[in-house]
Design a protein around this motif. Structure first.
Motif, PDB file in Angstrom:
ATOM      1  N   HIS A  21      -8.868  46.438  29.977  1.00  0.00           N
ATOM      2  CA  HIS A  21      -9.060  46.654  28.538  1.00  0.00           C
ATOM      3  C   HIS A  21      -7.747  47.092  27.885  1.00  0.00           C
ATOM      4  N   ASP A 114     -11.863  48.566  21.827  1.00  0.00           N
ATOM      5  CA  ASP A 114     -12.128  47.636  22.929  1.00  0.00           C
ATOM      6  C   ASP A 114     -13.132  48.300  23.864  1.00  0.00           C
ATOM      7  N   ASN A 115     -14.410  48.069  23.555  1.00  0.00           N
ATOM      8  CA  ASN A 115     -15.529  48.542  24.372  1.00  0.00           C
ATOM      9  C   ASN A 115     -15.691  50.066  24.419  1.00  0.00           C
ATOM     10  N   THR A 130     -14.880  42.607  22.672  1.00  0.00           N
ATOM     11  CA  THR A 130     -15.597  42.520  23.932  1.00  0.00           C
ATOM     12  C   THR A 130     -15.705  41.062  24.369  1.00  0.00           C
ATOM     13  N   HIS A 131     -15.822  40.847  25.666  1.00  0.00           N
ATOM     14  CA  HIS A 131     -16.175  39.520  26.186  1.00  0.00           C
ATOM     15  C   HIS A 131     -17.590  39.566  26.742  1.00  0.00           C
ATOM     16  N   GLN A 132     -18.282  40.691  26.515  1.00  0.00           N
ATOM     17  CA  GLN A 132     -19.616  40.886  27.059  1.00  0.00           C
ATOM     18  C   GLN A 132     -20.646  41.093  25.955  1.00  0.00           C
ATOM     19  N   HIS A 148     -26.332  46.759  23.958  1.00  0.00           N
ATOM     20  CA  HIS A 148     -24.928  46.545  23.608  1.00  0.00           C
ATOM     21  C   HIS A 148     -24.806  45.814  22.279  1.00  0.00           C
ATOM     22  N   CYS A 158     -16.865  41.531  15.314  1.00  0.00           N
ATOM     23  CA  CYS A 158     -16.706  41.568  16.768  1.00  0.00           C
ATOM     24  C   CYS A 158     -15.774  40.430  17.167  1.00  0.00           C
TER      25      CYS A 158
END
Length: 361
Positions: A21, A114-115, A130-132, A148, A158
């Motif tokens: 991250h 970042d998260n 995020t990539h999630q 989330h 996002c």
């Protein structure tokens, strides 16, 4: 350079979960500077230490630790996280309070988280990276994903470091069918640049991630590389005040490398042996590298990404307990990660921090 920002201060805060991250925030921090913004970095642990080394002249602030720990047994990973959940929730609550104080104290005009779930404010435009969009936790994936997504929707935007269409790198992690909040696919983020350079190393081993799994893999691979005949560079992923180098026969060990050294070493290496973390995957794709993955035991995200890329014929993998150095022979049968060039129009992207948003072209 975008001069309309009027030197606006932006707080950028990566999660301290390994180094991924933090490292993927490096190109964003550089872009903020190039576009006349003033970044302030906030994190904790090794993520904060790494960014201090990369940006010694940028102001840094310390956030509460989420106290993320891996279990020694991968099967216990989810339960270890659940056990630590009260501490994590308390840390998120504490970072919310800190961020609200900092907004006034440092005249912050925007936030990039970042998260980090508590780095948000209604007072200034806040962005989540995020990539999630889907958070994989086995049979509870539906619940953790929805939880989330409900956190993400409170942010102005996002940003997803991937391609929106197929082919993409994150697969079902970073894509949902009917998003109900503002998504922007900005393309993969990497601090690396591909360079044509003579090969120096046959194998590059690079470790990352929270303990104890990072250390367990280090001990295993130290034994395995003794049976490797080529030239090896072994980067442990331990951020310390001083860089240490040790030569043992055909293996050169480092505790850590800065971005410039890592970029040079990646380009000089034939094959990379590493975790299947998403930031590592973005770096390997940018550098068009062949690799072999060892997913962190029990981390569903890394296991999914390793399986996805193997199925696509790009990168082989093995479970940590099963890996043998002979497995690296499989790399020759795979294509390696494809190179990409996706220039980001930072002026448009950073428009979220201005009173009047810039139009998307």
């Amino acid at each position: 350079m975008n001069l309309s920002s009027n030197n606006k201060t932006i707080l950028i805060a990566p999660l301290n979960w390994g180094l991924g991250h933090a490292t993927r925030c490096i190109p964003i921090i550089k872009a903020l500077q190039e576009n006349n913004y003033i970044p302030i970095i906030a994190s904790d642990g090794i993520a904060l230490e790494l960014l201090k080394k990369e940006f010694p002249y940028i102001k840094t602030l310390k956030l509460p630790s989420y106290q993320i720990e891996y279990a020694k047994n991968g099967k216990d990973f989810k339960w270890k996280l659940l056990k630590n959940m009260p501490k994590m929730i308390q840390a998120i609550w504490n970072e919310k309070k800190k961020v609200n104080k900092w907004i006034k104290k440092y005249e912050i005009g925007g936030i990039i988280s970042d998260n980090r779930l508590g780095v948000f404010s209604k007072k200034v435009p806040s962005v989540f990276i995020t990539h999630q969009l889907n958070v994989m936790t086995g049979n509870t994936t539906w619940f953790t994903s929805k939880l989330h997504q409900n956190i993400i929707k409170k942010y102005a935007e996002c940003w997803i470091p991937d391609f929106e269409e197929i082919p993409n790198l994150s697969g079902k992690l970073g894509h949902i069918k009917k998003p109900y909040f503002e998504l922007k696919y900005i393309g993969p983020l990497s601090r690396m640049k591909k360079k044509e350079t003579p090969k120096v190393y046959d194998l590059m081993v690079i470790l990352s991630g929270p303990e104890p799994q990072r250390g367990l893999l280090e001990e295993k691979l130290k034994i395995e590389v003794q049976n490797y005949t080529g030239k090896v560079v072994f980067i442990k992923g331990i951020i310390e005040r001083v860089q240490k180098k040790e030569q043992i026969e055909n293996v050169t060990f480092y505790n850590f490398m800065n971005t410039r050294q890592l970029e040079k070493t990646f380009n000089e290496s034939e094959t990379v042996l590493c975790r299947s973390g998403y930031t590592t995957i973005m770096d390997l794709a940018k550098l068009e590298k062949k690799a072999f993955f060892i997913p962190t035991p029990g981390q569903y995200e890394q296991e999914y990404l390793a399986e996805k890329l193997k199925k696509e014929g790009l990168v082989p993998f093995a479970n940590q307990e099963d890996f043998k150095i002979e497995n690296l022979l499989e790399v020759a049968n795979y294509k390696g990660l494809p190179h990409y060039e996706t220039p980001i129009d930072w002026t448009i992207l950073f428009g979220v921090f201005e009173q009047v948003k810039l139009p998307i072209s």
